[in-house]
Design a protein around this motif. Structure first.
Motif, PDB file in Angstrom:
ATOM      1  N   MET A  17       0.815  -1.212   0.000  1.00 16.93           N
ATOM      2  CA  MET A  17       0.000   0.000   0.000  1.00 16.93           C
ATOM      3  C   MET A  17       0.850   1.266   0.000  1.00 16.93           C
ATOM      4  SD  MET A  17      -2.504   1.449   2.985  1.00 16.93           S
ATOM      5  CE  MET A  17      -2.996   3.177   2.942  1.00 16.93           C
ATOM      6  N   GLU A  18       1.996   1.229   0.711  1.00 13.53           N
ATOM      7  CA  GLU A  18       2.790   2.435   0.882  1.00 13.53           C
ATOM      8  C   GLU A  18       3.321   3.000  -0.424  1.00 13.53           C
ATOM      9  OE1 GLU A  18       5.455  -1.102   2.124  1.00 13.53           O
ATOM     10  OE2 GLU A  18       3.354  -0.504   2.266  1.00 13.53           O
ATOM     11  N   THR A  19       3.301   2.225  -1.510  1.00 12.25           N
ATOM     12  CA  THR A  19       3.805   2.709  -2.798  1.00 12.25           C
ATOM     13  C   THR A  19       2.689   2.949  -3.810  1.00 12.25           C
ATOM     14  OG1 THR A  19       4.127   0.460  -3.631  1.00 12.25           O
ATOM     15  CG2 THR A  19       5.979   1.486  -2.461  1.00 12.25           C
ATOM     16  N   LEU A  20       1.460   2.582  -3.482  1.00 15.89           N
ATOM     17  CA  LEU A  20       0.357   2.675  -4.439  1.00 15.89           C
ATOM     18  C   LEU A  20      -0.395   3.991  -4.319  1.00 15.89           C
ATOM     19  CD1 LEU A  20      -1.270  -0.889  -4.243  1.00 15.89           C
ATOM     20  CD2 LEU A  20       0.252   0.008  -6.024  1.00 15.89           C
ATOM     21  N   SER A  21      -0.712   4.591  -5.461  1.00 17.25           N
ATOM     22  CA  SER A  21      -1.601   5.751  -5.453  1.00 17.25           C
ATOM     23  C   SER A  21      -2.977   5.293  -4.995  1.00 17.25           C
ATOM     24  CB  SER A  21      -1.691   6.363  -6.844  1.00 17.25           C
ATOM     25  OG  SER A  21      -2.357   5.477  -7.734  1.00 17.25           O
ATOM     26  N   LEU A  22      -3.808   6.247  -4.595  1.00 17.61           N
ATOM     27  CA  LEU A  22      -5.133   5.902  -4.088  1.00 17.61           C
ATOM     28  C   LEU A  22      -5.963   5.167  -5.129  1.00 17.61           C
ATOM     29  CD1 LEU A  22      -7.384   6.004  -2.008  1.00 17.61           C
ATOM     30  CD2 LEU A  22      -7.812   8.396  -2.640  1.00 17.61           C
ATOM     31  N   GLY A  23      -5.941   5.653  -6.370  1.00 12.16           N
ATOM     32  CA  GLY A  23      -6.709   5.003  -7.424  1.00 12.16           C
ATOM     33  C   GLY A  23      -6.244   3.583  -7.669  1.00 12.16           C
ATOM     34  N   MET A  24      -4.942   3.379  -7.689  1.00  9.24           N
ATOM     35  CA  MET A  24      -4.393   2.037  -7.910  1.00  9.24           C
ATOM     36  C   MET A  24      -4.750   1.107  -6.755  1.00  9.24           C
ATOM     37  SD  MET A  24      -0.596   2.899  -9.465  1.00  9.24           S
ATOM     38  CE  MET A  24      -0.141   1.172  -9.512  1.00  9.24           C
ATOM     39  N   TYR A  25      -4.710   1.635  -5.543  1.00  8.61           N
ATOM     40  CA  TYR A  25      -5.015   0.806  -4.373  1.00  8.61           C
ATOM     41  C   TYR A  25      -6.470   0.335  -4.401  1.00  8.61           C
ATOM     42  CZ  TYR A  25      -5.726  -0.666   0.448  1.00  8.61           C
ATOM     43  OH  TYR A  25      -6.056  -1.394   1.566  1.00  8.61           O
ATOM     44  N   VAL A  26      -7.398   1.271  -4.655  1.00  9.34           N
ATOM     45  CA  VAL A  26      -8.815   0.915  -4.686  1.00  9.34           C
ATOM     46  C   VAL A  26      -9.107  -0.035  -5.840  1.00  9.34           C
ATOM     47  CG1 VAL A  26     -11.157   1.810  -5.026  1.00  9.34           C
ATOM     48  CG2 VAL A  26      -9.574   3.007  -3.502  1.00  9.34           C
ATOM     49  N   ASN A  27      -8.552   0.236  -7.016  1.00  6.95           N
ATOM     50  CA  ASN A  27      -8.771  -0.648  -8.168  1.00  6.95           C
ATOM     51  C   ASN A  27      -8.238  -2.046  -7.907  1.00  6.95           C
ATOM     52  OD1 ASN A  27     -10.037   1.343  -9.656  1.00  6.95           O
ATOM     53  ND2 ASN A  27      -8.162   1.997 -10.698  1.00  6.95           N
ATOM     54  N   ASP A  28      -7.102  -2.116  -7.203  1.00  9.54           N
ATOM     55  CA  ASP A  28      -6.534  -3.419  -6.857  1.00  9.54           C
ATOM     56  C   ASP A  28      -7.475  -4.186  -5.933  1.00  9.54           C
ATOM     57  OD1 ASP A  28      -4.239  -5.331  -6.749  1.00  9.54           O
ATOM     58  OD2 ASP A  28      -4.260  -4.789  -4.636  1.00  9.54           O
ATOM     59  N   LYS A  29      -8.066  -3.484  -4.975  1.00  8.55           N
ATOM     60  CA  LYS A  29      -9.012  -4.110  -4.061  1.00  8.55           C
ATOM     61  C   LYS A  29     -10.248  -4.624  -4.799  1.00  8.55           C
ATOM     62  CE  LYS A  29      -7.502  -3.862   0.245  1.00  8.55           C
ATOM     63  NZ  LYS A  29      -7.521  -4.992   1.198  1.00  8.55           N
ATOM     64  N   ILE A  30     -10.753  -3.802  -5.718  1.00  7.95           N
ATOM     65  CA  ILE A  30     -11.946  -4.183  -6.480  1.00  7.95           C
ATOM     66  C   ILE A  30     -11.649  -5.376  -7.380  1.00  7.95           C
ATOM     67  CG2 ILE A  30     -13.553  -3.424  -8.281  1.00  7.95           C
ATOM     68  CD1 ILE A  30     -13.392  -0.618  -7.084  1.00  7.95           C
ATOM     69  N   SER A  31     -10.459  -5.382  -7.993  1.00  8.98           N
ATOM     70  CA  SER A  31     -10.114  -6.469  -8.917  1.00  8.98           C
ATOM     71  C   SER A  31     -10.014  -7.821  -8.209  1.00  8.98           C
ATOM     72  CB  SER A  31      -8.785  -6.160  -9.620  1.00  8.98           C
ATOM     73  OG  SER A  31      -7.704  -6.200  -8.703  1.00  8.98           O
ATOM     74  N   LYS A  32      -9.697  -7.788  -6.924  1.00  9.38           N
ATOM     75  CA  LYS A  32      -9.619  -9.038  -6.171  1.00  9.38           C
ATOM     76  C   LYS A  32     -11.002  -9.583  -5.829  1.00  9.38           C
ATOM     77  CE  LYS A  32      -5.058  -8.106  -4.281  1.00  9.38           C
ATOM     78  NZ  LYS A  32      -4.248  -7.756  -3.089  1.00  9.38           N
ATOM     79  N   ASP A  33     -12.022  -8.697  -5.959  1.00 10.55           N
ATOM     80  CA  ASP A  33     -13.421  -9.099  -5.882  1.00 10.55           C
ATOM     81  C   ASP A  33     -13.750  -9.912  -4.628  1.00 10.55           C
ATOM     82  OD1 ASP A  33     -15.802 -10.983  -7.843  1.00 10.55           O
ATOM     83  OD2 ASP A  33     -16.000  -9.036  -6.874  1.00 10.55           O
ATOM     84  N   ASP A  34     -13.303  -9.409  -3.476  1.00  9.36           N
ATOM     85  CA  ASP A  34     -13.657 -10.098  -2.239  1.00  9.36           C
ATOM     86  C   ASP A  34     -14.909  -9.505  -1.600  1.00  9.36           C
ATOM     87  OD1 ASP A  34     -12.757  -7.669  -1.377  1.00  9.36           O
ATOM     88  OD2 ASP A  34     -11.231  -8.440   0.002  1.00  9.36           O
ATOM     89  N   GLY A  35     -15.522  -8.532  -2.293  1.00  4.85           N
ATOM     90  CA  GLY A  35     -16.751  -7.927  -1.797  1.00  4.85           C
ATOM     91  C   GLY A  35     -16.527  -6.704  -0.940  1.00  4.85           C
ATOM     92  N   THR A  36     -15.315  -6.481  -0.469  1.00  3.79           N
ATOM     93  CA  THR A  36     -15.035  -5.374   0.437  1.00  3.79           C
ATOM     94  C   THR A  36     -15.342  -4.024  -0.199  1.00  3.79           C
ATOM     95  OG1 THR A  36     -13.257  -6.654   1.439  1.00  3.79           O
ATOM     96  CG2 THR A  36     -13.275  -4.298   1.892  1.00  3.79           C
ATOM     97  N   TYR A  37     -15.010  -3.893  -1.488  1.00  2.90           N
ATOM     98  CA  TYR A  37     -15.187  -2.607  -2.157  1.00  2.90           C
ATOM     99  C   TYR A  37     -16.312  -2.622  -3.188  1.00  2.90           C
ATOM    100  CZ  TYR A  37     -11.102  -0.324  -0.186  1.00  2.90           C
ATOM    101  OH  TYR A  37     -10.215   0.277   0.670  1.00  2.90           O
ATOM    102  N   SER A  38     -17.121  -3.650  -3.223  1.00  4.14           N
ATOM    103  CA  SER A  38     -18.165  -3.686  -4.243  1.00  4.14           C
ATOM    104  C   SER A  38     -19.538  -3.985  -3.676  1.00  4.14           C
ATOM    105  CB  SER A  38     -17.798  -4.714  -5.320  1.00  4.14           C
ATOM    106  OG  SER A  38     -17.528  -5.977  -4.728  1.00  4.14           O
ATOM    107  N   ASP A  39     -19.692  -5.116  -3.016  1.00  6.53           N
ATOM    108  CA  ASP A  39     -21.019  -5.530  -2.563  1.00  6.53           C
ATOM    109  C   ASP A  39     -21.648  -4.554  -1.583  1.00  6.53           C
ATOM    110  OD1 ASP A  39     -20.529  -7.711  -4.084  1.00  6.53           O
ATOM    111  OD2 ASP A  39     -20.091  -9.081  -2.426  1.00  6.53           O
ATOM    112  N   GLU A  40     -20.877  -4.100  -0.588  1.00 10.64           N
ATOM    113  CA  GLU A  40     -21.440  -3.271   0.464  1.00 10.64           C
ATOM    114  C   GLU A  40     -21.940  -1.937  -0.044  1.00 10.64           C
ATOM    115  OE1 GLU A  40     -22.020  -4.157   3.603  1.00 10.64           O
ATOM    116  OE2 GLU A  40     -21.320  -6.132   3.038  1.00 10.64           O
ATOM    117  N   ILE A  41     -21.323  -1.411  -1.078  1.00  4.26           N
ATOM    118  CA  ILE A  41     -21.644  -0.089  -1.580  1.00  4.26           C
ATOM    119  C   ILE A  41     -23.093   0.011  -2.041  1.00  4.26           C
ATOM    120  CG2 ILE A  41     -21.197   1.470  -3.520  1.00  4.26           C
ATOM    121  CD1 ILE A  41     -18.222   0.600  -3.239  1.00  4.26           C
ATOM    122  N   TYR A  42     -23.601  -1.041  -2.636  1.00  3.78           N
ATOM    123  CA  TYR A  42     -24.889  -0.947  -3.301  1.00  3.78           C
ATOM    124  C   TYR A  42     -26.082  -1.306  -2.434  1.00  3.78           C
ATOM    125  CZ  TYR A  42     -21.830  -0.429  -7.251  1.00  3.78           C
ATOM    126  OH  TYR A  42     -20.854   0.032  -8.076  1.00  3.78           O
TER     127      TYR A  42
END
Length: 332
Positions: free
Chosen positions: A1-26
């Protein structure tokens, strides 16, 4: 995380598709509330991101800070009504631990499904920049209007303050064109008094005083060696010593209005700051948008008159909140 921009970090989380950044939002919003929000968004050409995910650990209470009573209403309801009275739709950013309580509390004071209110979750506590960035998940990608960042623990913020900020921002943009994209609401540390040393400093250009080139936090100044200075290449290599930065009177309130699509783009580029060495902890600061954009876009500031600064006051402890409430009751 310490080297990733915010956009890259969030996109990385979404791409892993564990639900943390996708399911809860909706599942926090209904079709009706989304429809009303979009309609108000088209009408006002602005929306407010209300940050309500903070833990408020210094309150030492089982009740989330933003739900503590203040002059007859929970703190966050005062902030929410300010936007509602200004006819600005609101995205309330909540955490996974307080989402249910926040939504339940708000529904006791407004009609969520008809008042232009949406919710999004900040799944990890990674700073104000990360919290604001999550709001983009519920706003149409095609929106090109303004975004206002506000805080659920600032009960003095009202619709008049939003109107002042929007009017100033529009006037500056009309004068300077597309290069002008954000306005920060600021105040005088000398006029605030107690606790003002802890506020972030507004660094204005030495060449163009109406232009802000940085926001420097007190802890950043404290970390500077005594004889060191900061150099701003975008301001003709102007140099600011540690003492000069510390003595800046103008402070950052945290409230900002900006062109939303460009603001989210700049936020996506910011890198995390280390907030703790052991164990290592990193956060994305919303204030970094200034230094990341100052080379290509103009950021300005509206300094609030001293007689209105009480509107920006907040509290970090229960004792301070009670003192602030007594002050407000006297004013009212």
């Amino acid at each position: 995380m310490e080297t990733l921009s915010l956009g890259m970090y969030v996109n990385d989380k979404i791409s892993k598709d564990d639900g943390t950044y996708s399911d809860e939002i909706y599942k926090l919003n209904t079709h009706q509330s989304k429809s009303v929000f979009d309609s108000m968004l088209n009408e006002s050409q602005a929306f407010c991101v209300l940050l309500a995910a903070g833990q408020g650990s210094r309150f030492v209470s089982d009740t989330p800070k933003v739900l503590h009573p203040f002059c007859g209403k929970p703190l966050l309801v005062h902030a929410l009504l300010a936007a509602k009275n200004a006819r600005i739709p609101v995205v309330v950013v909540v955490s996974n631990t307080n989402a249910h309580n926040v939504i339940q509390t708000i529904s006791s004071f407004v009609r969520i499904d008809r008042d232009g209110i949406l919710f999004c979750e900040q799944p990890e506590q990674l700073g104000t920049g990360h919290a604001v960035y999550m709001a983009r998940t519920v706003v149409p990608d095609t929106f090109r209007g303004d975004l206002i960042v506000s805080y659920a623990d600032n009960p003095g913020v009202d619709s008049d303050l939003f109107s002042q900020l929007r009017a100033f921002h529009k006037n500056e943009r009309d004068k300077l064109g597309d290069s002008y994209f954000a306005t920060i609401l600021t105040g005088s540390r000398a006029a605030v008094g107690l606790g003002a040393d802890a506020y972030g400093r507004i660094v204005r250009s030495r060449l163009e005083m109406n232009r802000v080139i940085d926001i420097v936090e007190k802890k950043q100044i404290d970390a500077m060696p005594p004889e060191s200075f900061r150099i701003y290449s975008e301001d003709n290599n102007s140099r600011w010593t540690k003492d000069e930065l510390f003595n800046i009177d103008e402070f950052n309130s945290g409230i900002v209005i900006a062109k939303s699509d460009l603001y989210f783009k700049v936020l996506s580029e910011i890198k995390p700051s280390q907030t703790r060495k052991e164990p290592p902890k990193y956060e994305y600061y919303a204030t970094d948008f200034v230094s990341y954009s100052s080379n290509s876009h103009c950021v300005g500031a509206l300094q609030l008159p001293n007689d209105q600064l009480s509107k920006l006051e907040g509290a970090n402890t229960l004792s301070e909140l009670l003192q602030l409430e007594q002050k407000f009751l006297t004013i009212l």
